[in-house]
Design an enzyme around this catalytic site. Structure first.
Site, PDB file in Angstrom:
ATOM      1  NE  ARG A   1       2.922   2.188   4.594  1.00  0.00           N
ATOM      2  CZ  ARG A   1       3.011   1.512   3.451  1.00  0.00           C
ATOM      3  NH1 ARG A   1       2.788   2.115   2.301  1.00  0.00           N
ATOM      4  NH2 ARG A   1       3.316   0.242   3.453  1.00  0.00           N
TER       5      ARG A   1
ATOM      6  CE1 TYR B   1       0.264  -5.756   1.256  1.00  0.00           C
ATOM      7  CE2 TYR B   1      -0.977  -3.943   0.266  1.00  0.00           C
ATOM      8  CZ  TYR B   1       0.204  -4.452   0.774  1.00  0.00           C
ATOM      9  OH  TYR B   1       1.342  -3.675   0.823  1.00  0.00           O
TER      10      TYR B   1
END
Length: 726
Positions: A200, A237
């Site tokens: 992440r 995104y």
């Protein structure tokens, strides 16, 4: 009175509200604090970290969550969240499988699908929870308050040794919850890796736009871009005003390196080269974009899963969010489901909840939530499985079920249904979906009405008439008790006032009462009473409740009453067409007498004067109550054999002894010298719904008026003693 104590038994605060301890001040815990605060309760948040900060990454907020955030007063778009406008899926080599412009289907969902930054969301939740302004009392946030143990009796012990006690404890302490293990049967349930981990990180969107190779991956606003391999995937995104790109790179755990296995899974540092090795051979544009990550902010997160707990609640303890149901990220619903849990829990705990009901209401919360949360858990597992390892999936079905739900509305209805179920004897009449219907016998909660301060004025004219004519108005189950051709009936008008069930207002009713009739029960016993063939009323509410709840033969008419010092007058009609004039004169306080003068008796009877004949008919047998005929036709189309048949057809009975349990308080009785009753049946045009009734009433002969009076007093009757005769 609810209170939080400091462990010494001294109340630190007392109020007519619930005092709630929330263990954990993440998204779920803060959401619970806000919703409970808005319900009027007092919340204390216990957060183990120093600042209760969230990871600097993005989070899906689907329509099912953004609607609840708006209910809290939080507009994600105003915080920089990006509306999801385009959804695409590509193969590892860059070949696009599909691209869906979501704005074309935005009307399917009430609220927006937002791509938010966790830090922005968390800060706003914390701000709203503890702010001085806003509904309810600000929540108290206690940081550096690491919990050692939690009880099901509202107790919490901190690692410092401090003991706290509350009316309710909410375990919102995440996947590694300590509150979880206070629940019976939970000890064998521990979160474990599902074989996958996720890199992440975020990076400035401008970094991707500046490179011609990576620009196509980031140039479309609101683009949720997914690259799907057999056992690994990359999701990209934008968030925070389109200034940041968020990356979630899911892969087999065995291929990533964790520098500190004891660290929190959200914060474990990752190795940039290791991430690039995991996606070796993928589309060059994807690899180039991944290589732009800042290694000092790159984290790896092992995906954890856990089986379904036997229960989420016990006593005064309830779990929400990952403490109850850890989520893998493949549906983007982890935070959303924690928010839904918080909303549902607060919904079942409105202000004023009795402390004794807390355990049962927590079970209701669990019942509202467990099926949905468990289903979405399973959807996430299925959608996260390696390609080709399971049956084909229908992602549209998942999306519809995930997004098309409002938990506050859902739980609100389940709470109503639970409350209704606790009052199984409450009256239910159409429309039934709104629950028990308030009326003269019960309020909206099913509690009995107060009739003690209601008022009544009853004007009645009792007369001798023809048994042969009146027996045609009796149902087949009812006959006259005596063979005498003479019989007695009464026209009676009552004006009711100060009725609690009508907000202090009142209404009038006028009916025909036929005396001296009997009903033979199935066992052969006979019941003697008065029969009511029709009752006119001038208000819809008592007509509907009386017809449906009791089965009384009520119809509408205007009933205009004029009262003078010694006279009483009623004019009954429909839409300005008068069909009855009842006039009583010469009223005075004196002993009641027979032989009042009758004038203008319909049906051709003689006016009569003086006392009744010495050899008149004997009085009818002692009456035990009031009969009425309940009939409800079946619903059937024209031409059907069922048309006109009965769904309900029986005789109802209101016993006098039941009415005597709450007797009327008579304040005055005025006896009349003269009574005038005139019916005019008019015609079908002027009385299109009542002509068939009024025409029959006009036929009734009044041979002799034997009593006319006006009685006034307090305490009407709700006639709740009415029953079916068998």
């Amino acid at each position: 009175m609810a209170s939080i104590t400091d462990g010494t038994g001294h109340a630190s605060e007392a109020a007519q509200l619930l005092n709630v301890l929330v263990v954990g001040a993440g998204i779920g815990g803060l959401s619970a604090a806000i919703f409970l605060r808005q319900q009027g309760h007092h919340v204390t948040l216990l957060e183990q970290s120093r600042f209760a900060n969230e990871l600097g990454a993005a989070v899906h907020m689907a329509p099912n969550a953004t609607g609840l955030l708006l209910r809290m007063g939080i507009n994600l778009e105003a915080l920089g969240a990006v509306p999801c406008r385009i959804l695409s899926q590509s193969l590892p080599n860059g070949k696009q499988l599909f691209e869906a412009p979501l704005w074309r289907s935005a009307g399917r969902w009430q609220h927006q699908w937002m791509l938010a930054h966790r830090v922005d969301l968390h800060k706003e939740l914390k701000k709203v929870a503890i702010a001085e302004d806003g509904p309810g009392k600000p929540a108290i946030l206690r940081t550096s308050s690491r919990v050692a143990s939690v009880g099901t009796d509202g107790s919490v012990t901190l690692e410092s040794g401090e003991q706290l006690k509350a009316d309710l404890v909410i375990g919102a302490d995440g996947v590694h919850s300590k509150a979880r293990y206070a629940l019976p049967g939970s000890q064998g349930f521990k979160p474990a890796g599902d074989g996958k981990s996720a890199f992440r990180f975020t990076m400035p969107r401008s970094r991707a736009l500046e490179d011609p190779l990576t620009k196509p991956l980031a140039e479309k606003e609101g683009h949720l871009n997914m690259y799907m391999g057999k056992d690994r995937r990359v999701v990209i995104y934008p968030t925070r005003h389109h200034e940041l790109l968020n990356f979630v790179c899911i892969h087999p755990t065995s291929e990533s390196e964790q520098k500190d296995e004891k660290a929190d899974g959200w914060q474990t540092d990752a190795n940039l080269q290791k991430m690039l090795d995991v996606y070796k051979g993928w589309d060059p544009a994807v690899l180039k974009l991944l290589s732009m990550a800042d290694e000092d902010t790159l984290k790896v997160w092992e995906l954890l899963d856990m089986g379904q707990l036997p229960t989420w609640t016990e006593g005064q303890l309830a779990l929400i969010g990952d403490a109850a149901h850890p989520f893998t990220p493949h549906q983007g619903q982890g935070a959303a489901q924690a928010i839904e849990d918080a909303a549902s829990l607060a919904c079942v705990l409105p202000l004023g909840v009795p402390l004794a009901e807390i355990p049962e209401r927590l079970k209701l919360y669990e019942k509202c939530r467990v099926k949905r949360a468990t289903n979405i858990q399973e959807y996430s597992r299925q959608s996260g499985a390696d390609l080709g390892s399971g049956p084909p999936l229908d992602p549209g079905r998942f999306t519809d079920e995930n997004f098309g739900h409002d938990e506050w509305h859902y739980t609100s209805q389940k709470l109503r249904e639970w409350e209704w179920s606790r009052r199984p004897t409450a009256f239910r009449r159409m429309p039934t979906v709104f629950g028990p219907f308030p009326g003269p016998r019960q309020d909206h909660l099913g509690n009995s009405r107060d009739w003690t301060l209601s008022t009544f004025t009853t004007a009645s004219v009792k007369f001798k008439t023809s048994r042969t004519l009146l027996e045609n108005l009796l149902p087949s189950q009812v006959q006259f008790a005596s063979p005498n051709s003479n019989c007695f009936a009464t026209f009676s008008l009552s004006t009711l006032g100060n009725l609690e069930w009508l907000g202090g207002n009142g209404y009038n009713h006028f009916g025909l009462y036929i005396h001296g009739v009997e009903y033979t029960k199935e066992n052969g016993d006979k019941v003697v009473g008065t029969y009511l063939p029709v009752l006119f009323e001038n208000l819809a509410d008592p007509i509907i409740s009386g017809r449906e709840e009791l089965g009384m033969p009520k119809v509408f008419a205007s009933l205009d009453v004029a009262r003078e010092e010694s006279a009483f007058r009623l004019e009954a009609g429909w839409m300005g067409n008068a069909f009855l004039d009842l006039y009583i004169t010469g009223l005075s306080e004196r002993p009641e007498s027979n032989g009042v003068q009758a004038s203008g008796a319909p049906g051709g009877g003689p006016p009569g004067a003086g006392p009744p004949p010495a050899h008149g008919p004997p009085p009818p047998p002692k009456e035990e109550g009031l009969f009425f005929h309940k009939f409800i036709p079946t619903t059937a189309s024209e031409g059907s054999k069922e048309r006109g048949r009965a769904d309900v057809d029986y005789v109802g009975f209101l016993p006098n002894d039941e009415e005597a349990k709450a007797p009327r308080q008579v304040q005055s009785t005025l006896v009349a010298d003269k009574a005038v009753i005139r019916f005019d049946s008019l015609d079908w045009k002027r009385l299109p719904t009542l002509h068939h009734i009024v025409d029959r009433l006009a036929e009734i002969p009044i041979y002799e008026v034997v009593e006319a009076k006006v009685v006034e007093g307090l305490r009407g009757s709700d006639v709740k003693g009415a029953r079916r005769l068998v």
